[in-house]
Design an enzyme around this catalytic site. Structure first.
Site, PDB file in Angstrom:
ATOM      1  CG  HIS A 135      -2.090  -0.903   1.127  1.00 59.13           C
ATOM      2  ND1 HIS A 135      -2.015  -2.220   1.509  1.00 59.13           N
ATOM      3  CD2 HIS A 135      -3.356  -0.709   0.667  1.00 59.13           C
ATOM      4  CE1 HIS A 135      -3.180  -2.806   1.296  1.00 59.13           C
ATOM      5  NE2 HIS A 135      -4.018  -1.914   0.780  1.00 59.13           N
ATOM      6  CE  LYS A 139      -3.909  -0.408   4.652  1.00 60.71           C
ATOM      7  NZ  LYS A 139      -5.247   0.068   4.956  1.00 60.71           N
TER       8      LYS A 139
END
Ligand SMILES: NC(=O)c1ccc[n+]([C@@H]2O[C@H](COP(=O)([O-])OP(=O)(O)OC[C@H]3O[C@@H](n4cnc5c(N)ncnc54)[C@H](OP(=O)(O)O)[C@@H]3O)[C@@H](O)[C@H]2O)c1
Length: 228
Positions: A135, A139
């Site tokens: 990600h 995040k």
């Protein structure tokens, strides 16, 4: 439908865009317009068919309480409130509204779960498993909720196998990539879901609001997405 979208961030703004593409009237509200729930009074919600929430953990419970008490159907994508799930379920039941929530509203991810569930039976046949997730750098949580869900469904498919390990990477602008590798002495099986944008989440949430229009009750998206 008249939809109220709470949150004008990365996902909420796309929800409003997709709602308009699907010929709904979408009105968006950000943090500044909703101080102490000021946008969520019964009067302000009177014309709204459903509220879609992609905001933040600090305000989600207050948003849910205001909308449900006003008798409004809700689709909640915001995460970080699941310890209050019993309270929310009873509130929804008491007020006889409709409610759909999910940590992941992407139909593609739910299809991927089905594929992984089927493939995870390999763990009963001398295969080992690994989960990799990638990600974007901003995040906050690791491993991702989706990786944890993949780990859980692999455990359910093969309860006697040791827990499949998750490895997390945070790099660049990656929206969300989940890979499963199943390996035996003879071969490897690779499965991968790669989100190209947040569109999948936003589209799933709008479709959930459409589905909810003729329903009452408390639902998790994983149990209803096949009906959309
Ligand atoms: N279920 C899924 O499929 C899925 C997918 C993606 C994300 N999510 C979750 O959805 C949430 C939002 O994610 P995101 O990436 O879109 O975050 P984001 O870009 O940070 O957006 C959050 C937005 O919420 C707004 N906000 C904060 N308090 C508010 C309030 N009281 N009323 C109205 N708006 C308020 C913020 O406004 P300001 O900018 O004015 O502060 C911001 O625009 C997170 O919990 C995330 O984990 C779920």
């Amino acid at each position: 439908m008249n939809l109220l979208v709470l949150g004008r961030g990365k996902t909420g703004s796309l929800v409003a865009e997709i709602a308009a593409e699907r010929r709904h009237h979408a009105h968006s509200v950000g943090a500044k317009d909703n101080v102490d729930g000021s946008a969520l009074t019964a009067a302000k919600l009177s014309d709204v068919a459903a509220v879609i929430d992609f905001t933040a953990p600090h305000c989600i419970l207050a948003n849910i309480e205001a909308c449900v008490k006003a008798g409004k159907n809700m689709v909640v994508g915001t995460t970080g409130w699941y310890e209050d799930i019993d309270h929310v379920r009873s509130l929804v039941e008491r007020h006889k509204t409709g409610f759909v929530y999910a940590p992941n509203f992407s139909i593609g991810v739910h299809l991927f779960f089905d594929v992984v569930r089927a493939a995870a039976t390999a763990l009963r046949h001398e295969y080992s498993g690994q989960i990799f997730e990638r990600h974007h750098v901003s995040k906050k949580d690791a491993p991702s909720g989706t990786a944890i869900a993949l780990q859980r469904l692999m455990r359910e498919a093969s309860p006697r196998h040791e827990e499949v390990e998750i490895t997390s990477f945070r790099e660049g602008e990656v929206v969300g990539l989940h890979e499963i590798v199943l390996e035996s002495a003879a071969d490897r099986i690779y499965l991968c879901h790669d989100a190209k944008s947040r569109r999948g989440f936003a589209e799933g949430a709008v479709r959930a609001a459409e589905w909810l229009a003729v329903k009452k009750g408390f639902y998790e998206f994983k149990d209803v997405w096949r009906e959309l």
